[in-house]
Design a protein around this motif. Sequence first.
Motif, PDB file in Angstrom:
ATOM      1  N   LEU A 114     115.829  21.843   5.475  1.00  0.00           N
ATOM      2  CA  LEU A 114     116.991  21.308   6.177  1.00  0.00           C
ATOM      3  C   LEU A 114     117.659  22.453   6.920  1.00  0.00           C
ATOM      4  O   LEU A 114     117.561  23.608   6.503  1.00  0.00           O
ATOM      5  N   SER A 115     118.373  22.139   7.997  1.00  0.00           N
ATOM      6  CA  SER A 115     119.028  23.185   8.779  1.00  0.00           C
ATOM      7  C   SER A 115     120.421  22.747   9.189  1.00  0.00           C
ATOM      8  O   SER A 115     120.660  21.569   9.461  1.00  0.00           O
ATOM      9  N   LEU A 116     121.344  23.723   9.253  1.00  0.00           N
ATOM     10  CA  LEU A 116     122.698  23.442   9.729  1.00  0.00           C
ATOM     11  C   LEU A 116     122.814  23.592  11.237  1.00  0.00           C
ATOM     12  O   LEU A 116     123.894  23.446  11.790  1.00  0.00           O
ATOM     13  N   GLY A 117     121.752  23.935  11.924  1.00  0.00           N
ATOM     14  CA  GLY A 117     121.820  24.067  13.375  1.00  0.00           C
ATOM     15  C   GLY A 117     120.657  24.883  13.891  1.00  0.00           C
ATOM     16  O   GLY A 117     120.091  25.708  13.176  1.00  0.00           O
ATOM     17  N   ILE A 118     120.273  24.641  15.124  1.00  0.00           N
ATOM     18  CA  ILE A 118     119.183  25.383  15.745  1.00  0.00           C
ATOM     19  C   ILE A 118     119.587  25.770  17.158  1.00  0.00           C
ATOM     20  O   ILE A 118     120.604  25.345  17.681  1.00  0.00           O
ATOM     21  N   SER A 119     118.745  26.613  17.773  1.00  0.00           N
ATOM     22  CA  SER A 119     118.894  26.985  19.185  1.00  0.00           C
ATOM     23  C   SER A 119     120.227  27.646  19.489  1.00  0.00           C
ATOM     24  O   SER A 119     120.889  27.329  20.473  1.00  0.00           O
ATOM     25  N   SER A 120     120.662  28.573  18.660  1.00  0.00           N
ATOM     26  CA  SER A 120     121.829  29.378  18.989  1.00  0.00           C
ATOM     27  C   SER A 120     121.604  30.790  18.476  1.00  0.00           C
ATOM     28  O   SER A 120     120.694  31.059  17.700  1.00  0.00           O
ATOM     29  N   THR A 121     122.452  31.697  18.920  1.00  0.00           N
ATOM     30  CA  THR A 121     122.336  33.097  18.507  1.00  0.00           C
ATOM     31  C   THR A 121     122.363  33.228  17.001  1.00  0.00           C
ATOM     32  O   THR A 121     121.620  34.019  16.421  1.00  0.00           O
ATOM     33  N   PHE A 122     123.194  32.437  16.346  1.00  0.00           N
ATOM     34  CA  PHE A 122     123.396  32.596  14.918  1.00  0.00           C
ATOM     35  C   PHE A 122     122.208  32.099  14.099  1.00  0.00           C
ATOM     36  O   PHE A 122     121.900  32.634  13.048  1.00  0.00           O
ATOM     37  N   GLU A 123     121.545  31.071  14.585  1.00  0.00           N
ATOM     38  CA  GLU A 123     120.395  30.561  13.856  1.00  0.00           C
ATOM     39  C   GLU A 123     119.189  31.499  13.984  1.00  0.00           C
ATOM     40  O   GLU A 123     118.250  31.426  13.193  1.00  0.00           O
ATOM     41  N   LYS A 124     119.226  32.396  14.975  1.00  0.00           N
ATOM     42  CA  LYS A 124     118.161  33.386  15.094  1.00  0.00           C
ATOM     43  C   LYS A 124     118.179  34.354  13.907  1.00  0.00           C
ATOM     44  O   LYS A 124     117.159  34.939  13.560  1.00  0.00           O
ATOM     45  N   GLN A 125     119.352  34.517  13.287  1.00  0.00           N
ATOM     46  CA  GLN A 125     119.437  35.346  12.087  1.00  0.00           C
ATOM     47  C   GLN A 125     118.592  34.748  10.973  1.00  0.00           C
ATOM     48  O   GLN A 125     117.918  35.470  10.228  1.00  0.00           O
ATOM     49  N   THR A 126     118.637  33.426  10.845  1.00  0.00           N
ATOM     50  CA  THR A 126     117.832  32.749   9.836  1.00  0.00           C
ATOM     51  C   THR A 126     116.354  32.954  10.101  1.00  0.00           C
ATOM     52  O   THR A 126     115.569  33.245   9.192  1.00  0.00           O
ATOM     53  N   GLU A 127     115.963  32.799  11.355  1.00  0.00           N
ATOM     54  CA  GLU A 127     114.565  33.010  11.733  1.00  0.00           C
ATOM     55  C   GLU A 127     114.129  34.439  11.416  1.00  0.00           C
ATOM     56  O   GLU A 127     113.017  34.675  10.926  1.00  0.00           O
ATOM     57  N   GLN A 128     115.028  35.385  11.675  1.00  0.00           N
ATOM     58  CA  GLN A 128     114.731  36.792  11.379  1.00  0.00           C
ATOM     59  C   GLN A 128     114.509  37.006   9.885  1.00  0.00           C
ATOM     60  O   GLN A 128     113.595  37.717   9.470  1.00  0.00           O
ATOM     61  N   MET A 129     115.347  36.370   9.060  1.00  0.00           N
ATOM     62  CA  MET A 129     115.211  36.510   7.619  1.00  0.00           C
ATOM     63  C   MET A 129     113.893  35.932   7.132  1.00  0.00           C
ATOM     64  O   MET A 129     113.158  36.570   6.371  1.00  0.00           O
ATOM     65  N   LEU A 130     113.572  34.714   7.563  1.00  0.00           N
ATOM     66  CA  LEU A 130     112.345  34.078   7.104  1.00  0.00           C
ATOM     67  C   LEU A 130     111.112  34.859   7.557  1.00  0.00           C
ATOM     68  O   LEU A 130     110.146  34.997   6.802  1.00  0.00           O
ATOM     69  N   THR A 131     111.161  35.384   8.771  1.00  0.00           N
ATOM     70  CA  THR A 131     110.042  36.186   9.270  1.00  0.00           C
ATOM     71  C   THR A 131     109.870  37.448   8.436  1.00  0.00           C
ATOM     72  O   THR A 131     108.745  37.860   8.130  1.00  0.00           O
ATOM     73  N   SER A 132     110.987  38.060   8.030  1.00  0.00           N
ATOM     74  CA  SER A 132     110.908  39.264   7.198  1.00  0.00           C
ATOM     75  C   SER A 132     110.302  38.947   5.836  1.00  0.00           C
ATOM     76  O   SER A 132     109.722  39.818   5.190  1.00  0.00           O
ATOM     77  N   GLY A 164     107.916  36.892   5.544  1.00  0.00           N
ATOM     78  CA  GLY A 164     106.535  36.505   5.798  1.00  0.00           C
ATOM     79  C   GLY A 164     106.372  35.025   6.035  1.00  0.00           C
ATOM     80  O   GLY A 164     105.260  34.512   6.111  1.00  0.00           O
ATOM     81  N   ILE A 165     107.507  34.314   6.168  1.00  0.00           N
ATOM     82  CA  ILE A 165     107.483  32.877   6.434  1.00  0.00           C
ATOM     83  C   ILE A 165     107.614  32.698   7.940  1.00  0.00           C
ATOM     84  O   ILE A 165     108.704  32.768   8.506  1.00  0.00           O
ATOM     85  N   ASN A 166     106.492  32.488   8.607  1.00  0.00           N
ATOM     86  CA  ASN A 166     106.494  32.464  10.070  1.00  0.00           C
ATOM     87  C   ASN A 166     106.763  31.091  10.669  1.00  0.00           C
ATOM     88  O   ASN A 166     107.005  30.970  11.866  1.00  0.00           O
ATOM     89  N   SER A 167     106.719  30.068   9.863  1.00  0.00           N
ATOM     90  CA  SER A 167     107.038  28.728  10.359  1.00  0.00           C
ATOM     91  C   SER A 167     107.552  27.880   9.208  1.00  0.00           C
ATOM     92  O   SER A 167     107.150  28.066   8.059  1.00  0.00           O
ATOM     93  N   THR A 168     108.466  26.972   9.525  1.00  0.00           N
ATOM     94  CA  THR A 168     109.015  26.059   8.523  1.00  0.00           C
ATOM     95  C   THR A 168     108.909  24.634   9.031  1.00  0.00           C
ATOM     96  O   THR A 168     108.927  24.391  10.236  1.00  0.00           O
ATOM     97  N   ARG A 169     108.833  23.712   8.105  1.00  0.00           N
ATOM     98  CA  ARG A 169     108.753  22.298   8.449  1.00  0.00           C
ATOM     99  C   ARG A 169     110.143  21.700   8.262  1.00  0.00           C
ATOM    100  O   ARG A 169     110.495  21.200   7.199  1.00  0.00           O
ATOM    101  N   THR A 170     110.957  21.786   9.340  1.00  0.00           N
ATOM    102  CA  THR A 170     112.333  21.313   9.271  1.00  0.00           C
ATOM    103  C   THR A 170     112.380  19.810   9.496  1.00  0.00           C
ATOM    104  O   THR A 170     111.977  19.318  10.539  1.00  0.00           O
ATOM    105  N   LYS A 171     112.912  19.108   8.511  1.00  0.00           N
ATOM    106  CA  LYS A 171     112.948  17.644   8.561  1.00  0.00           C
ATOM    107  C   LYS A 171     114.214  17.101   9.215  1.00  0.00           C
ATOM    108  O   LYS A 171     114.185  16.127   9.951  1.00  0.00           O
ATOM    109  N   VAL A 172     115.357  17.739   8.905  1.00  0.00           N
ATOM    110  CA  VAL A 172     116.628  17.241   9.426  1.00  0.00           C
ATOM    111  C   VAL A 172     117.497  18.426   9.839  1.00  0.00           C
ATOM    112  O   VAL A 172     117.603  19.404   9.109  1.00  0.00           O
TER     113      VAL A 172
END
Length: 307
Positions: free
Chosen positions: A194-212, A214-222
């Motif tokens: 689940l996600s609280l938001g996508i496509s903004s500067t702040f959500e890129k922090q989440t992507e950075q964390m998951l990539t660090s 080793g999680i390169n992709s997630t299956r976001t449902k909602v």
Amino acid sequence: MESKHLIYLSVILDKGSITAAAEHFNMAQPTLTRAMATLEMQAGGPLFTRSRFGVTNTPLGEALARDGRAIIRQVNSAQEQISRHKLGIKQNLRIAFGSLLGMSTMSIIIEKLVKELPEISITATTLNPATAIEGLLDDQFDIILAPNSLARWSSNIHQELILKDRIGIFCGANHPLAHKKVIQIEDFKELDWLSLGISSTFEKQTEQMLTSYGINSTRTKVVFRNDAIILMRMLETGSYLAALPHFPTSIIKKEYAIREITMKGTVPIERDIYLMCRGSIKALPIYEAFNRIARQVFKTLSKEPLS
């Protein structure tokens, strides 16, 4: 160029048609059409194009519509000032914050502030950080609490760090990873998020964390926009994961049977919270009181057991 014409234009573009705008203003459509013809003549170019699907703005039209929206906000603000004066309220503080902060801390901060300054009123708005910052720059808010990732700032905005925080991964108490002692990257495969938001500067922090991690992709449902309550209720079912700010989520996680899961050897991604205000109110007692109370509340809650 009359202000009312700019207001008409902004409503036409926002509602998508002259017909809908005429209904909004309770005026005849030909009258509104003539007003737009006058505005186009004064502006020196077309403001929008028409089709069977409605109207589409031109760059000139959108630029003028922004001025119209600003006028509407000013009028609404003046009307609010009049209403507050009639109610005996001398000062109104406009604040904005994220939904998780709203659930975890803001009721405490606002209650303490109102008790200390009984003559003020507060307008509280829940928004995503990017929209809150834009509103602050546009004089829609006096104070906001938000993570700060912007490199460029207006000289009219004051900002200061109010709480160190980080991003964490959370799940329901019954999730398969909730009680697993050693978690590997492979454990995240085929899991729903689940996600609280996508496509903004702040959500890129989440992507950075998951990539660090080793999680390169997630299956976001909602994806939820400014509503953390539904997210938390779905999270506690045990069917999902979510990357969320650690501090506010940890405060409320017991209410929703939520757990934080960690992986050894990972480096936390900061998501610090900043207090931001318009420079014009920085020296006012109301800002000093909000700053002091917010820091006290954050400090107290940070010392409480969060696990």
